[in-house]
Design a protein around this motif. Structure first.
Motif, mmCIF file in Angstrom:
data_model
loop_
_atom_site.group_PDB
_atom_site.id
_atom_site.type_symbol
_atom_site.label_atom_id
_atom_site.label_comp_id
_atom_site.label_asym_id
_atom_site.label_seq_id
_atom_site.Cartn_x
_atom_site.Cartn_y
_atom_site.Cartn_z
ATOM 1 N N ASP A 81 -36.169 -58.630 125.880
ATOM 2 C CA ASP A 81 -34.979 -57.486 125.435
ATOM 3 C C ASP A 81 -34.711 -56.455 126.731
ATOM 4 O O ASP A 81 -33.667 -56.126 126.756
ATOM 5 N N LYS A 82 -35.815 -56.195 127.793
ATOM 6 C CA LYS A 82 -35.671 -55.190 128.629
ATOM 7 C C LYS A 82 -34.646 -55.958 129.701
ATOM 8 O O LYS A 82 -33.632 -55.284 129.960
ATOM 9 N N VAL A 83 -34.757 -57.085 129.893
ATOM 10 C CA VAL A 83 -33.939 -57.918 130.728
ATOM 11 C C VAL A 83 -32.489 -58.023 130.280
ATOM 12 O O VAL A 83 -31.401 -57.563 131.059
ATOM 13 N N LEU A 84 -32.253 -58.215 129.146
ATOM 14 C CA LEU A 84 -30.833 -58.206 128.446
ATOM 15 C C LEU A 84 -30.130 -56.897 128.485
ATOM 16 O O LEU A 84 -29.113 -56.708 128.809
ATOM 17 N N THR A 85 -30.977 -55.924 127.953
ATOM 18 C CA THR A 85 -30.552 -54.641 127.744
ATOM 19 C C THR A 85 -30.321 -53.960 129.126
ATOM 20 O O THR A 85 -29.164 -53.533 129.441
ATOM 21 N N PHE A 86 -31.240 -54.146 129.955
ATOM 22 C CA PHE A 86 -31.039 -53.389 131.315
ATOM 23 C C PHE A 86 -29.849 -53.765 132.210
ATOM 24 O O PHE A 86 -29.232 -52.991 132.721
ATOM 25 N N ASN A 87 -29.564 -55.226 132.202
ATOM 26 C CA ASN A 87 -28.611 -55.772 133.027
ATOM 27 C C ASN A 87 -27.394 -55.896 132.312
ATOM 28 O O ASN A 87 -26.382 -56.015 133.023
ATOM 29 N N GLY A 88 -27.678 -56.177 130.896
ATOM 30 C CA GLY A 88 -26.403 -56.586 130.242
ATOM 31 C C GLY A 88 -25.344 -55.201 130.359
ATOM 32 O O GLY A 88 -24.229 -55.366 130.421
ATOM 33 N N GLU A 89 -25.796 -53.987 130.159
ATOM 34 C CA GLU A 89 -25.014 -52.836 130.130
ATOM 35 C C GLU A 89 -24.423 -52.537 131.602
ATOM 36 O O GLU A 89 -23.190 -52.542 131.417
ATOM 37 N N ARG A 90 -25.222 -52.774 132.578
ATOM 38 C CA ARG A 90 -24.670 -52.431 133.968
ATOM 39 C C ARG A 90 -23.589 -53.544 134.450
ATOM 40 O O ARG A 90 -22.803 -53.293 134.959
ATOM 41 N N ILE A 91 -24.215 -54.994 134.058
ATOM 42 C CA ILE A 91 -23.275 -56.032 134.609
ATOM 43 C C ILE A 91 -21.985 -56.152 133.701
ATOM 44 O O ILE A 91 -20.862 -56.385 134.435
ATOM 45 N N SER A 92 -22.117 -55.980 132.489
ATOM 46 C CA SER A 92 -20.681 -56.264 131.657
ATOM 47 C C SER A 92 -19.783 -55.107 131.849
ATOM 48 O O SER A 92 -18.558 -55.190 131.768
ATOM 49 N N LYS A 93 -20.380 -53.745 132.228
ATOM 50 C CA LYS A 93 -19.583 -52.809 132.629
ATOM 51 C C LYS A 93 -18.589 -53.162 133.739
ATOM 52 O O LYS A 93 -17.506 -52.752 134.017
ATOM 53 N N GLY A 94 -19.084 -53.752 134.769
ATOM 54 C CA GLY A 94 -18.421 -54.286 135.998
ATOM 55 C C GLY A 94 -17.621 -55.540 135.710
ATOM 56 O O GLY A 94 -16.447 -55.826 136.261
ATOM 57 N N SER A 95 -18.228 -56.516 135.153
ATOM 58 C CA SER A 95 -17.361 -57.776 134.623
ATOM 59 C C SER A 95 -18.241 -58.434 133.434
ATOM 60 O O SER A 95 -18.961 -59.115 133.619
ATOM 61 N N GLU A 96 -17.367 -58.507 132.336
ATOM 62 C CA GLU A 96 -17.620 -58.900 131.045
ATOM 63 C C GLU A 96 -17.859 -60.384 131.399
ATOM 64 O O GLU A 96 -18.785 -61.183 130.773
ATOM 65 N N LYS A 97 -17.100 -60.933 131.903
ATOM 66 C CA LYS A 97 -16.865 -62.589 132.198
ATOM 67 C C LYS A 97 -18.164 -63.083 132.753
ATOM 68 O O LYS A 97 -18.805 -63.805 132.584
ATOM 69 N N LEU A 98 -18.575 -62.280 133.814
ATOM 70 C CA LEU A 98 -19.902 -62.720 134.537
ATOM 71 C C LEU A 98 -21.074 -62.398 133.575
ATOM 72 O O LEU A 98 -22.079 -63.280 133.609
ATOM 73 N N TRP A 99 -21.147 -61.408 132.878
ATOM 74 C CA TRP A 99 -22.233 -61.202 132.207
ATOM 75 C C TRP A 99 -22.293 -62.269 130.885
ATOM 76 O O TRP A 99 -23.285 -62.821 130.569
ATOM 77 N N HIS A 100 -21.197 -62.661 130.705
ATOM 78 C CA HIS A 100 -21.078 -63.816 129.392
ATOM 79 C C HIS A 100 -21.913 -64.732 130.216
ATOM 80 O O HIS A 100 -22.650 -65.575 129.317
ATOM 81 N N GLU A 101 -21.487 -65.300 131.290
ATOM 82 C CA GLU A 101 -22.118 -66.837 131.936
ATOM 83 C C GLU A 101 -23.572 -66.305 132.143
ATOM 84 O O GLU A 101 -24.549 -67.299 131.918
ATOM 85 N N LEU A 102 -23.816 -65.041 132.645
ATOM 86 C CA LEU A 102 -25.432 -64.969 132.771
ATOM 87 C C LEU A 102 -26.239 -64.824 131.444
ATOM 88 O O LEU A 102 -27.308 -65.266 131.509
ATOM 89 N N GLU A 103 -25.412 -64.617 130.481
ATOM 90 C CA GLU A 103 -26.232 -64.370 129.192
ATOM 91 C C GLU A 103 -26.459 -66.017 128.728
ATOM 92 O O GLU A 103 -27.724 -66.192 128.255
ATOM 93 N N VAL A 104 -25.625 -66.751 129.024
ATOM 94 C CA VAL A 104 -26.182 -68.181 128.832
ATOM 95 C C VAL A 104 -27.292 -68.816 129.501
ATOM 96 O O VAL A 104 -28.299 -69.296 128.955
ATOM 97 N N GLN A 105 -27.329 -68.256 130.585
ATOM 98 C CA GLN A 105 -28.239 -68.941 131.576
ATOM 99 C C GLN A 105 -29.776 -68.049 131.124
ATOM 100 O O GLN A 105 -30.684 -68.695 131.447
ATOM 101 N N LEU A 106 -29.575 -66.947 130.919
ATOM 102 C CA LEU A 106 -30.940 -66.153 130.380
ATOM 103 C C LEU A 106 -31.394 -66.787 129.165
ATOM 104 O O LEU A 106 -32.668 -66.793 128.831
ATOM 105 N N GLU A 107 -30.530 -67.365 128.301
ATOM 106 C CA GLU A 107 -30.863 -67.689 126.937
ATOM 107 C C GLU A 107 -31.682 -69.028 127.398
ATOM 108 O O GLU A 107 -32.629 -69.312 126.945
ATOM 109 N N GLU A 108 -31.158 -69.643 128.293
ATOM 110 C CA GLU A 108 -31.844 -71.050 128.834
ATOM 111 C C GLU A 108 -33.221 -70.689 129.285
ATOM 112 O O GLU A 108 -34.012 -71.586 129.199
ATOM 113 N N ALA A 109 -33.269 -69.575 129.950
ATOM 114 C CA ALA A 109 -34.762 -69.093 130.735
ATOM 115 C C ALA A 109 -35.472 -68.820 129.317
ATOM 116 O O ALA A 109 -36.752 -69.154 129.551
#
Lengths: 193, 193
Positions: A158-186
């Motif tokens: 939860d901390k990883v997703l919240t803390f990075n999701g907000e920051r990264i999606s603010k800069g690039s939603e497309k990038l965060w979308h792909e990272l979310e997939v990879q974090l789910e795999e993790a």
């Protein structure tokens, strides 16, 4: 040539960033990353990802910010992103930036001190994108390095997703979308809980 | 998003530059420099020195070149500047660049492979300046590090002056003028013979 002498002094002084240790290990290495090699990695990464910024950005300004963004750590050291930074530490970094750029011609030092402040504030589209990219390498280091710093510092999914999701999606939603997939795999493979 | 996935793969693969060892030690450190932290240092140095280029340059292109100029070493390793590079080694680097950029969108890979070739040729004003700046850090490492690599590899004063003088003065005469002063001081203090 007095000005060039000052720039060479600066080049020698910033060598110290090569001994500032960060909180994650580069992929495939057993040692921790230093802030100089991180600055290269994040700057080149921003360049490759520039077309996926949410807003219009000036990539040259973003690169300049990322090349200098960690210089304050020469006097202040690195802080893990999941801990809140103290005002005392921020002041140390600010004073360090002023100290380092003092040996440079005024036109240069004025520009870069302003860029450093702009990055820290994180409000302009360039700073928002730069700060988003800055968050990506530690995620990749953990995803491809057995979640080593998540486990060491007991950082939850939860901390990883919240803390990075907000920051990264603010800069690039497309990038965060792909990272979310990879974090789910993790999460699925047990690296992140 | 397939393209972003490819860029993230590239970001992971280029982490390997952090374990390519160079021939000089950063100022104040007992370990050798790696090519990733060198790439940061030389890119930021070029930015600070851009106004002293002999010819008109595009600093964004220079920065791009310097961020990627050593990536070929991931497969080929680093070569000391005073030894002549073999064709075999150059081919290894070229193949490495092609391999690394293959995971990126064509528009990006075409641009950066061309930039890498332009840097290697060293004929354009941007490449001439980039190659000049690339020669400066090893000089500073020796001047501020007891001439460690000059002594180790038995490099004479004449070789240092000829080899670097030509390359650096071609990019920036003013910069070479100041470095000549500092190298003469190194000779006087016995670091260089």
């Amino acid at each position: 040539m007095e000005e060039i002498k000052g720039i060479l002094e600066f080049m020698v002084e910033i060598e110290k960033l090569k001994s500032v240790s960060r909180q994650t290990k580069p992929v495939g290495l057993s040692r921790y990353e230093n802030s100089a090699e991180h600055s290269w990695h994040v700057c080149l990464s921003a360049l490759m990802l520039k077309d996926y910024a949410n807003e219009t950005i000036d990539i040259t300004r973003v690169m300049k910010m990322l090349l200098i963004h960690d210089l304050g750590e020469i006097d202040a050291g690195d802080t893990i992103i999941y801990s809140s930074e103290t005002n005392e530490n921020k002041l140390k970094e600010q004073n360090c930036i002023a100290r380092l750029f003092k040996s440079l011609p005024n036109t240069i030092s004025d520009e870069y001190i302003q860029l450093w402040v702009e990055f820290e504030k994180g409000e302009s589209s360039d700073a928002i994108f730069a700060k988003a990219i800055d968050r990506v390498p530690p995620l990749l280091h953990n995803i491809h390095g057995d979640g080593h710093s998540w486990k060491k510092h007991n950082i939850s999914k939860d901390k990883v997703l919240t803390f990075n999701g907000e920051r990264i999606s603010k800069g690039s939603e497309k990038l965060w979308h792909e990272l979310e997939v990879q974090l789910e795999e993790a999460v699925e493979s047990g690296l992140l809980k």
